[in-house]
Write a protein that holds these residues in place. Structure first.
Motif, PDB file in Angstrom:
ATOM      1  N   GLU A 474      32.767   6.604  14.256  1.00  0.00           N
ATOM      2  CA  GLU A 474      32.609   7.094  16.049  1.00  0.00           C
ATOM      3  C   GLU A 474      31.202   6.654  16.152  1.00  0.00           C
ATOM      4  O   GLU A 474      30.178   6.485  16.683  1.00  0.00           O
ATOM      5  CB  GLU A 474      32.228   8.650  16.167  1.00  0.00           C
ATOM      6  CG  GLU A 474      33.964   8.932  16.869  1.00  0.00           C
ATOM      7  CD  GLU A 474      34.757   8.005  17.416  1.00  0.00           C
ATOM      8  OE1 GLU A 474      34.092   7.020  18.114  1.00  0.00           O
ATOM      9  OE2 GLU A 474      35.620   7.666  17.132  1.00  0.00           O
ATOM     10  N   HIS A 477      29.959   3.133  17.253  1.00  0.00           N
ATOM     11  CA  HIS A 477      30.121   3.330  18.537  1.00  0.00           C
ATOM     12  C   HIS A 477      28.679   3.654  18.738  1.00  0.00           C
ATOM     13  O   HIS A 477      28.153   3.186  19.969  1.00  0.00           O
ATOM     14  CB  HIS A 477      30.954   4.217  18.562  1.00  0.00           C
ATOM     15  CG  HIS A 477      32.468   3.918  18.540  1.00  0.00           C
ATOM     16  ND1 HIS A 477      33.080   2.446  19.435  1.00  0.00           N
ATOM     17  CD2 HIS A 477      33.548   4.350  18.436  1.00  0.00           C
ATOM     18  CE1 HIS A 477      33.779   2.110  18.896  1.00  0.00           C
ATOM     19  NE2 HIS A 477      35.282   3.347  17.929  1.00  0.00           N
ATOM     20  N   HIS A 480      26.181   1.087  19.012  1.00  0.00           N
ATOM     21  CA  HIS A 480      26.350   0.104  20.144  1.00  0.00           C
ATOM     22  C   HIS A 480      26.277   0.138  20.823  1.00  0.00           C
ATOM     23  O   HIS A 480      25.589  -0.457  21.694  1.00  0.00           O
ATOM     24  CB  HIS A 480      28.091   0.011  19.701  1.00  0.00           C
ATOM     25  CG  HIS A 480      28.175  -1.670  20.168  1.00  0.00           C
ATOM     26  ND1 HIS A 480      30.064  -1.693  20.839  1.00  0.00           N
ATOM     27  CD2 HIS A 480      27.088  -2.207  20.270  1.00  0.00           C
ATOM     28  CE1 HIS A 480      29.723  -2.695  20.755  1.00  0.00           C
ATOM     29  NE2 HIS A 480      28.968  -3.424  21.307  1.00  0.00           N
ATOM     30  N   THR A 494      28.504  -0.907  24.844  1.00  0.00           N
ATOM     31  CA  THR A 494      30.063  -0.829  24.347  1.00  0.00           C
ATOM     32  C   THR A 494      30.980  -1.794  25.600  1.00  0.00           C
ATOM     33  O   THR A 494      32.217  -1.818  25.137  1.00  0.00           O
ATOM     34  CB  THR A 494      30.364   0.360  24.258  1.00  0.00           C
ATOM     35  OG1 THR A 494      30.716   1.121  25.087  1.00  0.00           O
ATOM     36  CG2 THR A 494      30.323   0.720  23.583  1.00  0.00           C
ATOM     37  N   VAL A 501      35.091  -4.017  20.601  1.00  0.00           N
ATOM     38  CA  VAL A 501      34.578  -2.685  20.952  1.00  0.00           C
ATOM     39  C   VAL A 501      34.883  -2.327  19.949  1.00  0.00           C
ATOM     40  O   VAL A 501      33.519  -1.439  18.891  1.00  0.00           O
ATOM     41  CB  VAL A 501      35.105  -2.049  21.712  1.00  0.00           C
ATOM     42  CG1 VAL A 501      35.614  -0.868  21.176  1.00  0.00           C
ATOM     43  CG2 VAL A 501      33.937  -1.291  22.056  1.00  0.00           C
ATOM     44  N   GLU A 502      35.802  -2.128  18.671  1.00  0.00           N
ATOM     45  CA  GLU A 502      35.366  -1.152  17.523  1.00  0.00           C
ATOM     46  C   GLU A 502      35.302  -1.890  16.202  1.00  0.00           C
ATOM     47  O   GLU A 502      35.112  -1.560  14.923  1.00  0.00           O
ATOM     48  CB  GLU A 502      37.161  -1.116  17.219  1.00  0.00           C
ATOM     49  CG  GLU A 502      38.803  -0.628  18.525  1.00  0.00           C
ATOM     50  CD  GLU A 502      37.708   0.610  18.207  1.00  0.00           C
ATOM     51  OE1 GLU A 502      37.214   1.436  17.496  1.00  0.00           O
ATOM     52  OE2 GLU A 502      37.911   1.396  19.812  1.00  0.00           O
ATOM     53  N   SER A 505      31.907   0.081  15.106  1.00  0.00           N
ATOM     54  CA  SER A 505      32.964   1.601  15.038  1.00  0.00           C
ATOM     55  C   SER A 505      33.202   1.258  12.978  1.00  0.00           C
ATOM     56  O   SER A 505      33.145   1.421  12.199  1.00  0.00           O
ATOM     57  CB  SER A 505      33.567   2.423  15.484  1.00  0.00           C
ATOM     58  OG  SER A 505      34.781   0.841  16.219  1.00  0.00           O
TER      59      SER A 505
END
Length: 685
Positions: A474, A477, A480, A494, A501-502, A505
């Motif tokens: 997390e 993220h 990001h 994001t 998007v992952e 992370s």
């Protein structure tokens, strides 16, 4: 939030700016009663702004159309970001009532914007000559959003799409609230020492704290928080209690009555299929994946099948070893899903001389947070300074000012780490404010929300290695969002393809597993002594242990997700459990393993559309992250400055400046190979 009633307090949302530190929402002055009037005003203002753009008599230009769109809706974003962060992390019945009322209204508002023919005509007419690369990207993304919303359709189809969007928003809200109700309602009270059999001290302390929070001091309770139920399934020697806890976990959203989600799923699937057909796609999965890195359901399914076969072989080997252990101990029962974690942990002790209870004292929450911050400092030059006196929506929330190497303010990071009944399950990153430069130098306010179990009285929260990995995930993220370096809000942070998007992370998780990081930060919570080298090596040596199980439970959920959104059964009426069972039968799902997320509680895909037909994206991104971390290995330094600079420029800081394939190629010099993923999971032949 404050208990002060709205009539006795000025409405914070009526203030043009907030003078709080970092312009945080003034949480102590915000009540549930403030939100609906604030939404009313903000929606009306946004309608006026959109009407002015659509009705502008001047020829359409990038400035008077696209930039004007980007600058519109600021009041609405401020209300909505505050509201929806609270409904996820610290809700109550009053907020839930507002959420049920507002979800369809907000969906209709969005539909009205993207289905406005005059506005679409202006966006279509904007010339591309003289635009910068970022401006051209913003224009392209807006045109894509309008088309995918149905801007080219006839008026009756537009009207139907708007009605579908409103109904889907209401269904997603109800799904989420039903799930939270089921999770909050269940407690397994451990009445006696016999009920506590096998539970190590850290878990007893966490169960005692959970009981105290629920008004049962002096007792022990297991809730459906993953940080409680997972270790209970690992350590409890009471097979009957493991079965009760596990059954409650997998039956969330499927218990009959008002909180049952099966009818919601059936209606959701029917409406999504209709929407896709109106937009010219055969299935919702085809519609959803057309605007992703994968590009099509076939590409996503090919990846899942490539991983499924070796994972199933590996899981079969793991099952046989666990069943053999049961027989050795005189057990006459077949391994069941509520047994797997328990016997896997015991087998790990045998094969790797390692158990979770030995690891957790070296992973106090504070130390893992420090490790995540230090990794960000070494990679990107960030520093984190805690701010004890700023507004916060719950006393548990911690705030950190984030600065760059030159002392420039990057943003604000909020950490909300502990489980509570007012918080939905899981872990996530969100934003109270996103970075952009169009309306000034706007810095982001990013929040990470977790559900870790508290430690006992006066004791820190001790994390499992999986918990620590979740925190790093997390925080990837969060970086990001924090490192976003774009001008236009549409491209910020994001706001990238769902299967890209992952990457930030999951890539960040790799640093947690590096000896250099663990030696520095894995320290005993009492003595401060570093994790013994022997334990560290045993921990790292067991990284691929039980990966057949882990891959199967994830991949099964991803495959069922795609099957649901590729199926025509939604049109005829969907029997959710029967469909799920048949989908699993076709792929040969081992009976001893359950999906990580069964459909009635699969919030990723039914509490909204973020991961609908897109749960595969974690595996897709894992192909990217495994290959991306190899770039640091090849450089000979896991903190190599040149590689980190490229990573920041093209991934963490780039938002949606370029499509995902171009972004990855700009960082790595090529597209990825699946081989590093199979090696990472221990599934390579």
């Amino acid at each position: 939030m404050s208990a002060v009633t709205a009539e006795h307090a000025a409405d914070p949302f009526a203030e043009p700016v907030w003078t709080t530190p970092h312009a945080l929402p003034p949480f102590e002055r915000i009540t549930p009663a403030h939100f609906e009037p604030a939404f009313d005003r903000a929606l009306a203002r946004h309608v006026e702004e959109i009407d002015a753009i659509a009705g502008n008599p001047a020829p359409a230009s990038f400035a008077n159309t696209v930039e004007a769109l980007e600058l519109s809706g600021e009041a609405l974003r401020r209300v909505a970001s505050t509201f929806f962060n609270l409904t996820g992390s610290h809700t109550n019945p009053e907020l839930q009532a507002v959420e049920r009322a507002m979800a369809p209204r907000l969906a209709r508002h969005r539909s009205a914007l993207f289905l406005n023919p005059d506005l679409w005509a202006r966006v279509s007419a904007v010339g591309e000559d003289g635009l910068s690369g970022e401006q051209a990207r913003v224009l392209e993304r807006y045109r894509t959003l309008f088309r995918r919303a149905g801007a080219d359709l006839a008026p009756p189809a537009k009207e139907r799409l708007a009605a579908i969007a409103a109904r889907l928003a209401a269904l997603g809200t109800q799904f989420s609230q039903n799930l939270l109700a089921d999770e909050s309602a269940f407690t397994l009270v451990l009445e006696s020492e016999e009920d506590l059999a096998g539970l190590p001290p850290f878990l007893r302390a966490a169960a005692a704290r959970a009981a105290e929070e629920r008004g049962m001091p002096g007792r022990h309770v297991v809730t459906l928080s993953r940080s409680l139920i997972d270790p209970f399934l690992v350590f409890s020697t009471r097979r009957d209690l493991r079965e009760r806890a596990y059954t409650a976990w997998i039956r969330r959203g499927e218990n009959g009555g008002e909180t049952d989600n099966r009818a919601i799923i059936a209606e959701t699937m029917r409406l999504r299929a209709e929407r896709a057909r109106l937009l010219g796609y055969a299935t919702f999965a085809a519609f959803k994946l057309a605007d992703t890195m994968a590009g099509s359901p076939d590409a996503a399914l090919t990846l899942l099948r490539d991983v499924w076969a070796p994972a199933r072989r590996r899981a079969g080997e793991e099952r046989d070893r666990l069943q053999a252990m049961i027989r050795e101990e005189g057990g006459s029962f077949a391994l069941a899903p509520w047994d797997w974690r328990h016997y896997a942990e015991r087998l790990r002790r045998r094969e790797h001389a390692l158990d979770e209870g030995e690891i957790k004292p070296y992973l106090p929450l504070e130390g893992v947070i420090a490790a995540a911050f230090d990794t960000a400092q070494r990679l990107f030059g960030l520093s984190f300074s805690e701010l004890p006196e700023v507004p916060r929506y719950h006393p548990d929330v911690r705030a950190f000012a984030v600065s760059d190497r030159d002392g420039r303010t990057v943003g604000l990071f909020l950490g909300d780490y502990f489980a509570r009944p007012s918080k939905r399950s899981g872990a996530w990153m969100s934003a109270f404010r996103s970075q952009e430069r169009l309306s000034g130098e706007i810095t982001p306010i990013i929040v990470n929300v977790m559900n870790f179990a508290r430690g006992g009285e006066g004791e820190p929260s001790l994390l499992s290695f999986d918990d620590a990995r979740t925190l790093f995930h997390e925080f990837g993220h969060a970086l990001h969002g924090l490192l976003s370096n774009v001008t236009y809000p549409l491209l910020a942070g994001t706001a990238v393809a769902g299967d890209f998007v992952e990457l930030p992370s999951q890539l960040y998780e790799h640093w947690l597993e590096q000896p250099e990081v663990l030696r520095a930060h894995a320290r005993h919570y009492k003595t401060g002594a570093p994790m013994p080298e022997d334990l560290l090596q045993r921990l790292l040596g067991a990284r691929t242990f039980n990966q057949g199980f882990a891959t199967i439970e994830y991949a099964a959920s991803a495959i069922v997700d795609l099957d649901l959104h590729l199926s025509g059964e939604a049109e005829a009426g969907l029997d959710v459990p029967a469909f799920e069972a048949e989908s699993l039968r076709r792929i040969g799902m081992p009976s001893e393993i359950a999906m990580r997320h069964r459909s009635p509680h699969f919030a990723h895909i039914f509490a909204g559309e973020g991961y609908a037909a897109g749960y595969y994206s974690y595996l897709w991104s894992e192909v990217l992250d495994a290959d991306a971390f190899d770039a640091f290995r090849e450089a000979g330094d896991i903190f190599d400055p040149d590689t980190a600079a490229r990573l920041r420029e093209y991934v963490y800081g780039a938002g949606n400046l370029r499509d995902a394939r171009a972004a990855y190629t700009a960082f790595r010099g090529r597209l990825p190979s699946i081989a590093p993923l199979l090696r990472k999971r221990g599934l390579a032949a």
